[in-house]
Every structure is written in C-alpha cells, then in structure tokens.
Design a protein around this motif. Structure first.
Motif, short mmCIF file in Angstrom:
data_model
loop_
_atom_site.label_atom_id
_atom_site.label_comp_id
_atom_site.label_asym_id
_atom_site.label_seq_id
_atom_site.Cartn_x
_atom_site.Cartn_y
_atom_site.Cartn_z
N ARG A 432 0.85 -1.19 0.00
CA ARG A 432 0.00 0.00 0.00
C ARG A 432 0.88 1.24 0.00
O ARG A 432 2.01 1.22 0.49
CB ARG A 432 -0.96 -0.01 1.20
CG ARG A 432 -0.30 0.16 2.54
CD ARG A 432 -1.29 -0.02 3.69
NE ARG A 432 -1.83 -1.37 3.71
CZ ARG A 432 -3.09 -1.67 3.47
NH1 ARG A 432 -3.97 -0.70 3.21
NH2 ARG A 432 -3.51 -2.92 3.50
N ASN A 433 0.35 2.32 -0.54
CA ASN A 433 1.11 3.57 -0.63
C ASN A 433 0.35 4.67 0.12
O ASN A 433 -0.32 5.50 -0.46
CB ASN A 433 1.32 3.97 -2.09
CG ASN A 433 2.28 5.14 -2.24
OD1 ASN A 433 2.93 5.54 -1.28
ND2 ASN A 433 2.39 5.68 -3.44
N GLY A 434 0.45 4.63 1.45
CA GLY A 434 -0.23 5.62 2.27
C GLY A 434 -0.91 4.97 3.45
O GLY A 434 -1.14 3.77 3.50
N GLU A 435 -1.25 5.80 4.42
CA GLU A 435 -1.85 5.33 5.67
C GLU A 435 -3.36 5.20 5.52
O GLU A 435 -4.14 5.89 6.18
CB GLU A 435 -1.47 6.27 6.82
CG GLU A 435 0.05 6.31 7.05
CD GLU A 435 0.46 7.33 8.08
OE1 GLU A 435 -0.29 8.31 8.29
OE2 GLU A 435 1.53 7.15 8.70
N VAL A 436 -3.76 4.31 4.63
CA VAL A 436 -5.17 4.12 4.29
C VAL A 436 -5.50 2.64 4.33
O VAL A 436 -4.72 1.81 3.85
CB VAL A 436 -5.47 4.70 2.88
CG1 VAL A 436 -6.78 4.22 2.34
CG2 VAL A 436 -5.46 6.20 2.93
N ILE A 437 -6.66 2.30 4.90
CA ILE A 437 -7.16 0.93 4.93
C ILE A 437 -8.50 0.90 4.23
O ILE A 437 -9.35 1.78 4.44
CB ILE A 437 -7.33 0.42 6.38
CG1 ILE A 437 -5.99 0.41 7.11
CG2 ILE A 437 -7.92 -0.98 6.39
CD1 ILE A 437 -6.10 -0.01 8.55
N GLY A 438 -8.73 -0.10 3.40
CA GLY A 438 -9.99 -0.24 2.71
C GLY A 438 -11.05 -0.92 3.56
O GLY A 438 -10.80 -1.33 4.69
N ASN A 439 -12.24 -1.05 3.00
CA ASN A 439 -13.34 -1.76 3.65
C ASN A 439 -14.19 -2.44 2.59
O ASN A 439 -13.85 -2.40 1.40
CB ASN A 439 -14.18 -0.80 4.50
CG ASN A 439 -14.67 0.41 3.72
OD1 ASN A 439 -15.28 0.27 2.67
ND2 ASN A 439 -14.38 1.60 4.24
N ARG A 440 -15.26 -3.07 3.00
CA ARG A 440 -16.09 -3.82 2.04
C ARG A 440 -16.65 -2.93 0.94
O ARG A 440 -16.79 -3.35 -0.20
CB ARG A 440 -17.23 -4.50 2.78
CG ARG A 440 -16.79 -5.66 3.68
CD ARG A 440 -18.00 -6.32 4.32
NE ARG A 440 -17.60 -7.43 5.17
CZ ARG A 440 -18.44 -8.18 5.87
NH1 ARG A 440 -19.75 -7.92 5.81
NH2 ARG A 440 -17.99 -9.17 6.62
N ASN A 441 -17.00 -1.70 1.30
CA ASN A 441 -17.62 -0.80 0.33
C ASN A 441 -16.60 -0.09 -0.55
O ASN A 441 -16.91 0.32 -1.67
CB ASN A 441 -18.48 0.24 1.06
CG ASN A 441 -19.61 -0.40 1.85
OD1 ASN A 441 -20.21 -1.37 1.39
ND2 ASN A 441 -19.89 0.14 3.02
N LYS A 442 -15.38 0.08 -0.03
CA LYS A 442 -14.32 0.77 -0.79
C LYS A 442 -13.01 0.03 -0.56
O LYS A 442 -12.28 0.32 0.38
CB LYS A 442 -14.22 2.22 -0.34
CG LYS A 442 -13.26 3.05 -1.18
CD LYS A 442 -13.21 4.50 -0.70
CE LYS A 442 -12.24 5.32 -1.55
NZ LYS A 442 -12.14 6.73 -1.08
N ASN A 443 -12.73 -0.92 -1.44
CA ASN A 443 -11.55 -1.77 -1.23
C ASN A 443 -10.36 -1.40 -2.11
O ASN A 443 -9.37 -2.13 -2.15
CB ASN A 443 -11.91 -3.25 -1.46
CG ASN A 443 -12.18 -3.56 -2.92
OD1 ASN A 443 -12.56 -2.68 -3.69
ND2 ASN A 443 -11.98 -4.81 -3.30
N ILE A 444 -10.45 -0.28 -2.81
CA ILE A 444 -9.33 0.16 -3.66
C ILE A 444 -8.56 1.25 -2.95
O ILE A 444 -9.11 2.31 -2.61
CB ILE A 444 -9.84 0.68 -5.02
CG1 ILE A 444 -10.67 -0.37 -5.74
CG2 ILE A 444 -8.65 1.09 -5.89
CD1 ILE A 444 -9.93 -1.67 -6.03
#
Length: 592
Positions: A432-444
């Motif tokens: 990953r490139n950044g401090e971001v985690i996805g979820n079921r609705n937004k996995n990109i």
C-alpha cells in the motif's frame, strides 16, 4: 495415457467462464474474483507483451484458474497429449494456447504467472507457428536449450529482483553456470534470465524479438545470435559470465560473513531449508525441510544439541514444489509449536505439544491461502496474512471461538504480520502507498511496486507508516528493544536493519514545528541475502536462514548484530502546539 500418470483427485469442479475479446477465463465456485482480476491483468499485459516481441497473437488465450496448487495438481489435462513439457512439475504450465494459473498468496505472484503465460504462448507461436504441420516441422528442426525459453519468459514476466540476482550470483561464483547449455530446471531459468538481461543491457531490448525471429527463419539457434549480435554463443557465454563475475567479486570486497551458532553441521543433498524460528522460553529452534515435495518439520534443543522430526508428509515427486507451506511459529509459552499445512486443497492450523507430543489441528475453511501468522502474547489469538476473494489481507483468528476477523479489506498485498508492544499493535509489510485501509464498500487503495513497513493500532484501528522507500522493499518486520527491525534490499541484498523514530525542531512561528525522521541502522552487510528472519517476543535472541554459493546456514544469535552504518531519512513534518497535549498533529505534507 501412460501408467502412473493419472492424478489423485479429491474434488469435482463445476466450471464457469468469462469470454473477452482476446482470451477466456475458466474458473470454478469460489474463484470468480480471481477470474475477474486475471482478466484485468491480462487486458493490460497482452498488448504490452505483443508489442515487446513485435508479434500479434493469432489465437485466443484460455486461462484456467485454480484456487491453490493442490487443486491444480488434481488436473489430468495434458497427460494424454504425449507432451512431457506439461506435468505437475512444469514451470510454465502452458499447453498450446491454454494457461493454468493457481494462487500463491498475493496479487503480485498472480500477475507474474499471467505475464509468464502470455509470454510463453507468444514465444511458442513465434517459434513454432499455430498449425500442426508447422509445429511438427519446427519442433523437429529447432532444438532449444532450456535456458533460452525459460529465461526469456522469466525476463519478460518479472524484473531482475534481489532473489534472481542472488541466485545468479550463487551460480556464477560457484561455477554451476559455466556451461549454460547443460542447465535444467530452476538453474536454467535463472541463468537464462541473467543472459537475456545482459543482452538487453549491452545491445538494447529491441534486439530480442529479432533474435527470436531469425532463430525461427534460419532454424538454427547459433545463427539467430550471430546475425543480430555479431557474436557466437560461445563468445556470449564468456562475455556474460565475465560481466556478472566482475560485478559480484567487486561487491564482495566490502562485505562480512555471518557470525553466530550454526544449528546444522551439513546440508542434506537436494533439500531446501526454510521457516527457521526460535523460542526463548523453550530454548529450541524449529524449521522445515523439503525434498522434491516431501517435507519434514524439525526441532533442535539448543541445550542438548539433539534434533527431532515432529512431523512429515507427502512424497518425493517430480512436481511443482510449494514452499509457501509449511508456516512455523512458536507459542509464547514455549510449550507448543504452531504450524500451518495444506492437505487435499484445505488449510490446517496445527499445534505440536512438546510434553505430550500430541498434534491437534483446526481447519481454516474461510481462507484460500495463508502466507504467515503470529501469536498474541497471551497465545489466545493469531494475526495472519491470508488470501481471500482475490485479495491478500490481514486477519485476526480467535483460536477458542474459531472466528476470523478481517483487518485490511483492500487490494494492497500485506505480508508478515507480528504482534508488538504487548500485542496492542501489529507490524507488517505492505504494497500500500499511504496510511489508508480499505473496507467492504471501498476496497481500492493506492498501491506501489515495493514493500514498506506499517504498524496497525488495534485500539484506534488506524495504521502508521514506518518506512517510505521508493526503490527498495522492507520485509519481515519486527520490534526489538524499542527499535523497528526489518530486512531491506537497499543494496540489492536482503540485509538486516533497525530503525528508531525521532524528531527535531524545524522552525518556530506561532507554534513549534518538528521534522519527523527515521534513524536507520544497517546491522548486517552480507554478500548473500538473509532469506528468513526469526525474531522472538520477549528478548533480542534471533535466528536467520542464509545461503551462500555452497550451502544453507541456519544461524542462532543471542542478540542483534552490531551497527554497520547509520542514515537519517526524513519522513514527514509534525507540528506541536505549545500549550496543547503531547499528541502530535501531523500535517499532510510528506517530505521524502
């Protein structure tokens, strides 16, 4: 069909398919997401590889997708064709225009398989044609050494990374690659990749399709190189060997050999060693050995010096060997050894009791693949990296309740999680490139080519980025003596590093602004890569697995190596309000 060639089959698959403009993807229940991902990757790389070879495919590609290697081994496809290039031990897994894919645990390896399959089909079409008459004639007249096709497929499908570079170095300096026309299997692939890389570096990558084309036209391997490069194969062998040998010998002048206690006196012939782990509470080390698919899990008592085999399975066969299993971790108590295996296409988490010698197992039905795992300090839960629904994510498994919770639900590949800071955080490496985690609705989420180190806070459910390297990967991270530790291929070799986060005043206006940076210390400077790092929970005792040009070394140390050199890397700018709390307020500006 020849005697002994049929497969042992456990499951019956109901197949479905998607049809696209240039290819089809066949899949069975549970593989739809992988089939869609395969289509996305293939749509990108089919035209790219066609352009590289200056050849447009005249036939459709058929991708047949399996969830894992065990399912792939059940297939009887290809056994009655008389073509011995396809079997369960094949490297390219391609028959004519049909490519067989299986999940190895992340999207990066799936992409490599797809690119290799496309390159294989394009090359076969260029060299041998597509109709039966041309195939028979060209197969009879053109004799290809293994390094030619396997190496070129490898060159097109993946870059010369540290793993290939180290394997090339080992083969060159040991003399194993002196006669490359006699090489077979993985050695042929590695040497071939290095040869084509040398040709592209020296003459330019544009000469490669010309060599392939003239090889077919002249029906002579030597002529293809002589007409395009002006050099015979014997001269090419001498020049590429000297090219790499000079680089590797110059590099080794400033390196050190590993120190520590060797856990084995000598290597077993044709055996691969991996998953070396140490328990400070049991004072024992454990590792896996694999010989042509048959594997052993062994434990060595460092007090008595005795080694014991606690588990073995499978048979020695000519097949694709799966080194992604077995996965080994010590329970924090030191009384249990946990390990993960795959049997009949299913994943099993198993424990071996050192006192009773009893083995228990739990089937991990919710996952398609596991890559690694670690115990919490209380031993009641596992954090693991697994593949599911076309994604490589982190999960927490509650052992008593037999429940699985997904932490990172996104498209970024995550690897090697470990509990740290009394199991309040999880350290892992990720693309990953950044401090971001996805979820079921937004996995990109934004992704990158290389791995960086991240920390996940179990309370806040947020992640923090520890490293931010643009041209190299940090893998197998841990936390020892208030320092982050990890392997980095910054100089092309996987060496051990430690790092501490620090800050300094940048400037002062209405508030005081601080620079946030990473003090990075290089702890080893070895001529060959550390392939497996085993860190302990309650001390800085450690083990690592190392292979030079001669043998594997399984090494134990009671502390981390001394610092070789240090560097500071600015990460981001942090502001502290003078009368505010001590919690830093992080600005969005990132400083590389």
């Amino acid at each position: 069909m020849k005697f002994g060639k049929n497969r042992v089959q456990f499951d019956q698959f109901e197949w479905f398919y998607f049809r696209y403009q240039n290819f089809d993807t066949y899949f069975y229940a549970g593989s739809k997401d992988i089939a869609l991902e395969t289509a996305t990757i293939a749509n990108k790389f089919v035209p790219e590889i066609e352009n590289f070879f200056e050849h447009q495919l005249n036939q459709r590609i058929v991708f047949v997708i399996y969830q894992n290697l065990s399912d792939f081994r059940q297939s009887n496809i290809g056994l009655n064709t008389g073509d011995q290039t396809y079997n369960i031990g094949g490297v390219t897994k391609v028959i004519d225009n049909t490519a067989f894919l299986f999940i190895e645990g992340d999207q990066a390896s799936l992409e490599e398989q797809i690119k290799a399959a496309i390159a294989n089909i394009v090359l076969n079409e260029m060299l041998y044609g597509i109709d039966i008459k041309n195939k028979i004639a060209n197969n009879t007249l053109i004799t290809m050494p293994e390094w030619y096709l396997k190496g070129l497929i490898s060159y097109v499908s993946k870059e010369l990374d540290s793993e290939i570079d180290i394997a090339t170095k080992r083969g060159i300096l040991s003399g194993d690659f002196d006669n490359f026309n006699q090489l077979t299997g993985k050695d042929a692939e590695i040497a071939g990749h290095a040869i084509w890389n040398y040709i592209a570096f020296t003459y330019g990558p544009q000469v490669i399709p010309n060599i392939v084309y003239l090889t077919r036209v002249t029906k002579n391997l030597e002529s293809g190189f002589l007409y395009v490069l002006g050099s015979s194969l014997s001269m090419l062998q001498l020049s590429w060997n000297n090219f790499y040998k000079l680089q590797y010998q110059n590099f080794d002048y400033n390196t050190d050999n590993p120190e520590g206690q060797d856990l084995i006196k000598r290597n077993r012939r044709n055996v691969e060693y991996y998953e070396l782990q140490f328990s400070e509470n049991a004072n024992k080390a454990a590792w896996a050995e694999n010989k042509y698919g048959k594997y052993w899990i062994k434990i060595k008592d460092l007090e008595t010096g005795k080694t014991k085999t606690i588990f073995k399975r499978e048979h020695k066969l000519e097949q694709i060997t799966d080194y992604t299993y077995q996965i080994i971790r010590w329970h924090p108590s030191g009384k249990l050894l946990g390990f993960v295996i795959e049997k009949k296409g299913e994943i099993y988490y198993m424990t071996y009791n050192l006192e009773s010698e009893e083995i228990k197992e739990i089937e991990m039905t919710a996952l398609e693949k596991m890559n690694s795992f670690d115990y919490a300090n209380d031993g009641l839960s596992l954090v693991l990296a697994g593949f599911n629904n076309g994604q490589s994510d982190l999960f927490i498994f509650n052992i008593a309740a037999n429940t699985l919770a997904n932490i990172t639900q996104d498209n970024a590949d995550d690897y090697s999680p470990l509990y740290i800071n009394n199991s309040t955080e999880i350290i892992f490496s990720s693309k990953r490139n950044g401090e971001v985690i996805g979820n079921r609705n937004k996995n990109i989420v934004p992704t990158q080519k290389y791995n960086d180190v991240y920390v996940y806070n179990l309370k806040t459910k947020e992640i923090s980025r520890i490293t931010n390297s643009e041209l190299n990967s940090e893998t197998q991270p841990g936390f020892v003596n208030k320092s982050y530790v990890y392997l980095s291929d910054e100089n092309g070799i996987n060496n051990l590093y430690s790092a501490q986060i620090d800050s300094a005043i940048s400037f002062v206006d209405t508030v005081t602004h601080y620079r946030f940076f990473l003090n990075q210390n290089k702890l080893t400077n070895y001529p060959y890569s550390i392939s497996n790092l085993g860190l302990t929970k309650f001390s800085d005792e450690n083990t690592f697995l190392y292979k030079n040009e001669e043998k594997f070394r399984l090494i134990y140390n009671n502390k981390l190596p001394r610092i070789v050199n240090s560097t500071n890397k600015t990460m981001s700018r942090i502001s502290f309000e003078k009368k505010a709390s001590k919690t830093p307020k992080i600005n969005t500006t990132t400083i590389v």
